[in-house]
Design a protein around this motif. Sequence first.
Motif, PDB file in Angstrom:
ATOM      1  N   GLY A  39       0.744  -1.301   0.001  1.00 38.80           N
ATOM      2  CA  GLY A  39      -0.005   0.072  -0.095  1.00 38.80           C
ATOM      3  C   GLY A  39       0.562   1.294   0.016  1.00 38.80           C
ATOM      4  O   GLY A  39       0.314   2.229   0.156  1.00 38.80           O
ATOM      5  N   ASP A  48      -7.567   6.500   4.765  1.00 40.20           N
ATOM      6  CA  ASP A  48      -7.172   5.270   4.019  1.00 40.20           C
ATOM      7  C   ASP A  48      -8.133   4.227   4.666  1.00 40.20           C
ATOM      8  O   ASP A  48      -8.619   3.302   3.940  1.00 40.20           O
ATOM      9  CB  ASP A  48      -5.852   4.882   4.363  1.00 40.20           C
ATOM     10  CG  ASP A  48      -4.605   5.931   3.564  1.00 40.20           C
ATOM     11  OD1 ASP A  48      -5.320   6.534   2.485  1.00 40.20           O
ATOM     12  OD2 ASP A  48      -3.709   5.708   3.787  1.00 40.20           O
ATOM     13  N   GLN A  49      -8.508   4.270   6.113  1.00 44.58           N
ATOM     14  CA  GLN A  49      -9.128   3.047   6.498  1.00 44.58           C
ATOM     15  C   GLN A  49     -10.648   3.231   5.973  1.00 44.58           C
ATOM     16  O   GLN A  49     -11.335   2.305   5.633  1.00 44.58           O
ATOM     17  CB  GLN A  49      -9.216   3.446   8.075  1.00 44.58           C
ATOM     18  CG  GLN A  49     -10.020   2.446   8.785  1.00 44.58           C
ATOM     19  CD  GLN A  49      -9.875   2.659  10.342  1.00 44.58           C
ATOM     20  OE1 GLN A  49     -10.174   3.725  10.761  1.00 44.58           O
ATOM     21  NE2 GLN A  49      -9.542   1.763  11.275  1.00 44.58           N
ATOM     22  N   LEU A  98     -11.657   4.577   2.866  1.00 44.71           N
ATOM     23  CA  LEU A  98     -11.523   4.017   1.451  1.00 44.71           C
ATOM     24  C   LEU A  98     -11.616   2.514   1.321  1.00 44.71           C
ATOM     25  O   LEU A  98     -12.221   1.869   0.636  1.00 44.71           O
ATOM     26  CB  LEU A  98     -10.377   4.675   0.947  1.00 44.71           C
ATOM     27  CG  LEU A  98     -10.430   6.068   0.716  1.00 44.71           C
ATOM     28  CD1 LEU A  98      -9.211   6.763   0.077  1.00 44.71           C
ATOM     29  CD2 LEU A  98     -11.825   6.637  -0.273  1.00 44.71           C
ATOM     30  N   ASP A  99     -10.628   1.966   2.405  1.00 45.53           N
ATOM     31  CA  ASP A  99     -10.478   0.586   2.343  1.00 45.53           C
ATOM     32  C   ASP A  99     -11.880  -0.179   2.798  1.00 45.53           C
ATOM     33  O   ASP A  99     -12.107  -1.053   2.154  1.00 45.53           O
ATOM     34  CB  ASP A  99      -9.381  -0.034   3.478  1.00 45.53           C
ATOM     35  CG  ASP A  99      -9.166  -1.526   3.211  1.00 45.53           C
ATOM     36  OD1 ASP A  99      -9.052  -1.909   2.263  1.00 45.53           O
ATOM     37  OD2 ASP A  99      -8.779  -2.049   4.334  1.00 45.53           O
ATOM     38  N   THR A 100     -12.545   0.230   3.886  1.00 44.40           N
ATOM     39  CA  THR A 100     -13.896  -0.055   4.208  1.00 44.40           C
ATOM     40  C   THR A 100     -14.692  -0.150   3.057  1.00 44.40           C
ATOM     41  O   THR A 100     -15.576  -1.218   2.902  1.00 44.40           O
ATOM     42  CB  THR A 100     -14.391   0.560   5.425  1.00 44.40           C
ATOM     43  OG1 THR A 100     -13.395   0.422   6.679  1.00 44.40           O
ATOM     44  CG2 THR A 100     -15.436   0.201   6.024  1.00 44.40           C
ATOM     45  N   GLY A 110     -14.153  -0.117  -0.190  1.00 44.53           N
ATOM     46  CA  GLY A 110     -13.568  -0.915  -1.304  1.00 44.53           C
ATOM     47  C   GLY A 110     -13.280   0.206  -2.234  1.00 44.53           C
ATOM     48  O   GLY A 110     -13.173  -0.220  -3.422  1.00 44.53           O
ATOM     49  N   ILE A 165     -10.131   2.135  -2.319  1.00 43.72           N
ATOM     50  CA  ILE A 165      -8.640   2.210  -2.025  1.00 43.72           C
ATOM     51  C   ILE A 165      -8.010   2.837  -3.301  1.00 43.72           C
ATOM     52  O   ILE A 165      -7.267   3.591  -3.104  1.00 43.72           O
ATOM     53  CB  ILE A 165      -8.041   0.959  -1.307  1.00 43.72           C
ATOM     54  CG1 ILE A 165      -6.832   1.562  -0.632  1.00 43.72           C
ATOM     55  CG2 ILE A 165      -7.545   0.155  -2.447  1.00 43.72           C
ATOM     56  CD1 ILE A 165      -7.025   2.475   0.812  1.00 43.72           C
ATOM     57  N   LYS A 166      -8.694   2.567  -4.500  1.00 41.91           N
ATOM     58  CA  LYS A 166      -8.003   3.175  -5.724  1.00 41.91           C
ATOM     59  C   LYS A 166      -7.853   4.705  -5.792  1.00 41.91           C
ATOM     60  O   LYS A 166      -7.413   5.272  -6.584  1.00 41.91           O
ATOM     61  CB  LYS A 166      -8.569   2.443  -6.894  1.00 41.91           C
ATOM     62  CG  LYS A 166      -9.995   2.864  -7.308  1.00 41.91           C
ATOM     63  CD  LYS A 166     -10.535   2.283  -8.447  1.00 41.91           C
ATOM     64  CE  LYS A 166     -11.804   2.421  -9.016  1.00 41.91           C
ATOM     65  NZ  LYS A 166     -12.282   1.711 -10.114  1.00 41.91           N
ATOM     66  N   LYS A 184      -7.127   6.662  -3.355  1.00 46.89           N
ATOM     67  CA  LYS A 184      -6.082   7.165  -2.266  1.00 46.89           C
ATOM     68  C   LYS A 184      -5.284   8.038  -2.935  1.00 46.89           C
ATOM     69  O   LYS A 184      -5.257   9.246  -2.274  1.00 46.89           O
ATOM     70  CB  LYS A 184      -5.459   5.680  -1.908  1.00 46.89           C
ATOM     71  CG  LYS A 184      -4.374   6.077  -0.722  1.00 46.89           C
ATOM     72  CD  LYS A 184      -3.606   4.967  -0.575  1.00 46.89           C
ATOM     73  CE  LYS A 184      -2.424   5.185   0.556  1.00 46.89           C
ATOM     74  NZ  LYS A 184      -1.999   3.695   0.736  1.00 46.89           N
TER      75      LYS A 184
END
Length: 102
Positions: free
Chosen positions: A19, A30-31, A33-35, A37, A39-40, A42
Motif C-alpha cells: 500500500g 485510508d481506513q 476508503l479500504d472499508t 472498497g 482504495i484506488k 487514495k
Amino acid sequence: FSEGGEKKISKKKRGGGKGGEVDAAYFRTDQMLDTLGLIKYKKNFRKGMLSDTTLPLLTDSALHEVSVPAGPRLLILDHVSTYKNYYKQDLAKRVQLLPRDQ
C-alpha cells in the motif's frame, strides 16, 4: 555496511508493503476508503490534500475536484455523514497527543 545502505533499509521498513508509505495524516481516510472498497482513490485524496483533518468537511464538490466519480462520491459522503461525529472526536484526541512546541 555503508551509510547509504542503511538509508535504503530504513526506507523499505517505512514503506508499509503493497500500500505504499503509511502516513498518519491519512490514517482514517485510508481506513474509510479500504472499508468502502475504494482504495484506488487514495491518490486522488492525497492529490487534493483531503486528509483526516478534512474528512468531516468533505463535500461533493471537493470530491469532484479530485476526480472521484459520482457513485464513489455518494458512498464516501454517506459514510462520512454517518461517522462525522466520530471523526471529529478522534481528531480532537489525536491533537491532544501531539507534542507541544517549546
